[in-house]
Design an enzyme around this catalytic site. Structure first.
Site, PDB file in Angstrom:
ATOM      1  N   PHE A 136      94.879  57.032  79.930  1.00 27.28           N
ATOM      2  CA  PHE A 136      93.721  56.985  81.078  1.00 27.28           C
ATOM      3  C   PHE A 136      94.478  56.677  82.184  1.00 27.28           C
ATOM      4  O   PHE A 136      94.947  55.486  82.347  1.00 27.28           O
ATOM      5  CB  PHE A 136      92.512  56.345  80.569  1.00 27.28           C
ATOM      6  CG  PHE A 136      91.400  56.603  81.327  1.00 27.28           C
ATOM      7  CD1 PHE A 136      90.599  57.858  80.985  1.00 27.28           C
ATOM      8  CD2 PHE A 136      90.897  55.945  82.236  1.00 27.28           C
ATOM      9  CE1 PHE A 136      89.518  58.131  81.823  1.00 27.28           C
ATOM     10  CE2 PHE A 136      89.780  56.120  82.947  1.00 27.28           C
ATOM     11  CZ  PHE A 136      88.890  57.046  82.667  1.00 27.28           C
ATOM     12  N   TYR A 246      79.959  51.721  77.658  1.00 27.36           N
ATOM     13  CA  TYR A 246      79.006  52.681  78.028  1.00 27.36           C
ATOM     14  C   TYR A 246      79.445  54.145  77.622  1.00 27.36           C
ATOM     15  O   TYR A 246      78.737  55.086  77.756  1.00 27.36           O
ATOM     16  CB  TYR A 246      79.174  52.813  79.578  1.00 27.36           C
ATOM     17  CG  TYR A 246      80.640  53.012  80.220  1.00 27.36           C
ATOM     18  CD1 TYR A 246      81.186  54.065  80.140  1.00 27.36           C
ATOM     19  CD2 TYR A 246      80.761  51.900  80.612  1.00 27.36           C
ATOM     20  CE1 TYR A 246      82.411  54.174  80.797  1.00 27.36           C
ATOM     21  CE2 TYR A 246      82.405  51.821  81.310  1.00 27.36           C
ATOM     22  CZ  TYR A 246      82.978  52.983  81.285  1.00 27.36           C
ATOM     23  OH  TYR A 246      84.289  53.026  81.991  1.00 27.36           O
ATOM     24  N   ARG A 401      86.283  68.506  75.615  1.00 25.32           N
ATOM     25  CA  ARG A 401      86.135  67.338  74.683  1.00 25.32           C
ATOM     26  C   ARG A 401      84.531  67.489  74.298  1.00 25.32           C
ATOM     27  O   ARG A 401      83.691  67.416  74.909  1.00 25.32           O
ATOM     28  CB  ARG A 401      86.383  66.155  75.384  1.00 25.32           C
ATOM     29  CG  ARG A 401      87.854  66.130  76.109  1.00 25.32           C
ATOM     30  CD  ARG A 401      88.068  64.671  76.516  1.00 25.32           C
ATOM     31  NE  ARG A 401      87.014  64.284  77.226  1.00 25.32           N
ATOM     32  CZ  ARG A 401      87.231  63.002  77.760  1.00 25.32           C
ATOM     33  NH1 ARG A 401      87.655  62.101  77.183  1.00 25.32           N
ATOM     34  NH2 ARG A 401      85.731  62.468  78.564  1.00 25.32           N
TER      35      ARG A 401
HETATM   36  C1  PLP Z   1      86.615  54.934  80.379  1.00 28.41           C
HETATM   37  C2  PLP Z   1      88.068  54.423  80.391  1.00 28.41           C
HETATM   38  C3  PLP Z   1      88.270  53.423  81.151  1.00 28.41           C
HETATM   39  C4  PLP Z   1      87.297  53.026  82.368  1.00 28.41           C
HETATM   40  O1  PLP Z   1      87.573  52.008  82.881  1.00 28.41           O
HETATM   41  P1  PLP Z   1      86.338  51.003  83.665  1.00 28.41           P
HETATM   42  O2  PLP Z   1      87.216  49.983  84.042  1.00 28.41           O
HETATM   43  O3  PLP Z   1      85.184  50.910  82.635  1.00 28.41           O
HETATM   44  O4  PLP Z   1      86.124  51.948  84.722  1.00 28.41           O
HETATM   45  C5  PLP Z   1      89.612  52.899  81.286  1.00 28.41           C
HETATM   46  N1  PLP Z   1      90.470  53.149  80.339  1.00 28.41           N
HETATM   47  C6  PLP Z   1      90.260  54.044  79.300  1.00 28.41           C
HETATM   48  C7  PLP Z   1      91.062  54.475  78.438  1.00 28.41           C
HETATM   49  C8  PLP Z   1      88.909  54.648  79.363  1.00 28.41           C
HETATM   50  O5  PLP Z   1      88.854  55.577  78.426  1.00 28.41           O
END
Ligand code: PLP
Length: 430
Positions: A136, A246, A401
């Protein structure tokens, strides 16, 4: 007309719902409306639905604030001073940890950084960070900035593992093999236990063991794993982990994240940590001492007093997961996803689309990713939602997805998704 659109299939879906050993808790959630009815929601891997009980829960905290003001810290019905301790037990059960190994705090990327302060300890000989090529973006940015912070070139220090030629997901055995060969240079392994893009579930225990055998620290991003698959972080020996609440956890947009630090590190005073007043022993917090009195729990990584309104949503969510329990939820998730897979395979046959998530149920969570060839998935997603009330999530350029969430998704939702996808693939765009 495809099989998935024939009435027999809808009846079959309804029978599966009626006969499933784990009744849905759909009625406990707000489902977005569609037409006169409800949407079929498959985007719970992105933002989980709102539990109906949350409004009253938040009201309780608002009432305590209104009526008690500052005294709510100690006299509230759930005193805010120790509120985070209420989450310890259920959060630990969710990820397979000991209660003192977990804490709910901050947001996910913040926790990745705070834990890397402790667990990314590069030396000139050993400074690389191993991630997946399909990490991500926030994780990629986080590790690159950590490498740069320590004076290393991120392009050199961050190793991105690619799947095999022609495959969409990494194989755990390939990660293990990489570590056996190159692990002596790796300071930190940071992987998503469930990959956000492919939906693949990695072998947490095997990769953790391989990382440790190579002398590396091993951390896990559980953003797509927490509340989705059964986890045993303690037994797997993971050094640390972090997750948001979330997605599958339904605690609301941007809500508080979780963190895990393995027991063996909790009393290690040599680990560098950033500190704030919530890091210190609560028994002496108000003695206004200039230095931290350390606690031997994951609480030591906290900095600030927590946002109670957000934490109330996480607590409610964790209670719901505790009530049903991950083993039952995972079992239902396997049934839902296998059914969705069979339907989507029918839809994809003869159409320019295919499932790219691993086929073995043990190598994936709830999510199925569908690659659609030669079409922009953005408008496709839009039509699925507007015309069919089917919420899926588009990852440009070409992946959809779909994640049935076992608390509120039904077999009938799966049937609707497959029928709608067949219809929009056949129509082309408007
Ligand atoms: C959803 C997600 C995030 C989001 O990061 P936030 O700090 O909550 O904004 C980060 N890494 C992965 C792998 C995710 O799926």
């Amino acid at each position: 007309m495809s099989l998935a659109r024939q009435p027999g299939h809808e009846r079959h879906a309804l029978e599966l719902d009626a006969g499933d050993p784990l009744p849905t808790r759909r009625a406990e959630f707000h489902i977005p409306p569609h037409g006169g009815g409800e949407a079929a929601y498959f985007a719970g891997n992105s933002l989980g639905l709102q539990p109906r009980a949350l409004r009253a829960r938040l009201g309780e905290e608002l009432d305590d604030w209104a009526g008690l003001a500052v005294e709510g810290h100690l006299e509230g019905r759930r005193p805010w001073f120790s509120y985070h301790e209420l989450l310890r037990g259920p959060a630990a059960r969710l990820v397979g940890a000991l209660p003192r190994e977990v804490v709910v705090m901050n947001s996910l990327t913040v926790n990745l950084h705070l834990l890397m302060v402790s667990f990314y300890r590069p030396t000139p000989e050993r400074h690389t960070i191993l991630i997946e090529d399909a990490a991500f973006p926030s994780d990629s940015y986080a590790v690159r900035s950590q490498a740069a912070f320590h004076g290393y070139d991120p392009d050199e220090a961050v190793i991105r593992l690619m799947p095999r030629e022609g495959e969409a997901a990494l194989r755990s055995e390939d990660v293990v093999a990489y570590l056996a060969e190159h692990g002596h240079k790796v300071a930190l392994v940071l992987l998503g236990a469930v990959n956000y893009y492919s939906g693949e579930l990695l072998d947490v225990a095997a990769i953790t063991a391989a990382g440790h055998a190579a002398g590396a620290a091993v951390g896990w991003d559980l953003a797509h794993a927490a509340g989705n698959v059964e986890l045993r972080l303690h037994d797997a020996g993971a050094d640390w982990a972090a997750w948001c609440s979330y997605k599958y956890l339904n605690a609301g947009p941007g809500s508080l994240a979780g963190a895990f630090v393995h027991e063996r590190h909790l009393a290690d005073r040599s680990l560098p940590k950033l500190a704030g007043w919530w890091s210190t022993d609560p028994a002496t917090r108000f003695q206004m001492a200039p230095a931290v009195s350390p606690v031997d729990s994951a609480d030591a990584w906290q900095l600030s007093n927590p946002p109670i309104l957000s934490m109330a949503a996480v607590l409610l969510s964790l209670e719901m997961f505790d009530q049903t329990g991950m083993p039952a939820l995972r079992a239902k998730s396997l049934r839902l996803t296998a059914y969705l897979e069979a339907l989507l395979d029918e839809v994809c046959a003869g159409r320019p689309a295919r499932i790219v998530t691993p086929r073995e149920p043990g190598r994936r969570g709830a999510q199925l990713s569908v690659r659609v060839h030669g079409r922009d998935v953005g408008p496709l997603t839009e039509r699925l939602r507007r015309e069919h009330g089917v919420f899926v999530d588009a990852r440009r350029p070409d992946v959809l997805r779909l994640a049935p969430a076992p608390l509120y998704s039904t077999f009938h939702d799966c049937w609707r998704a497959a029928a709608a996808l067949a219809a929009v693939l056949d129509d082309g765009w408007r």
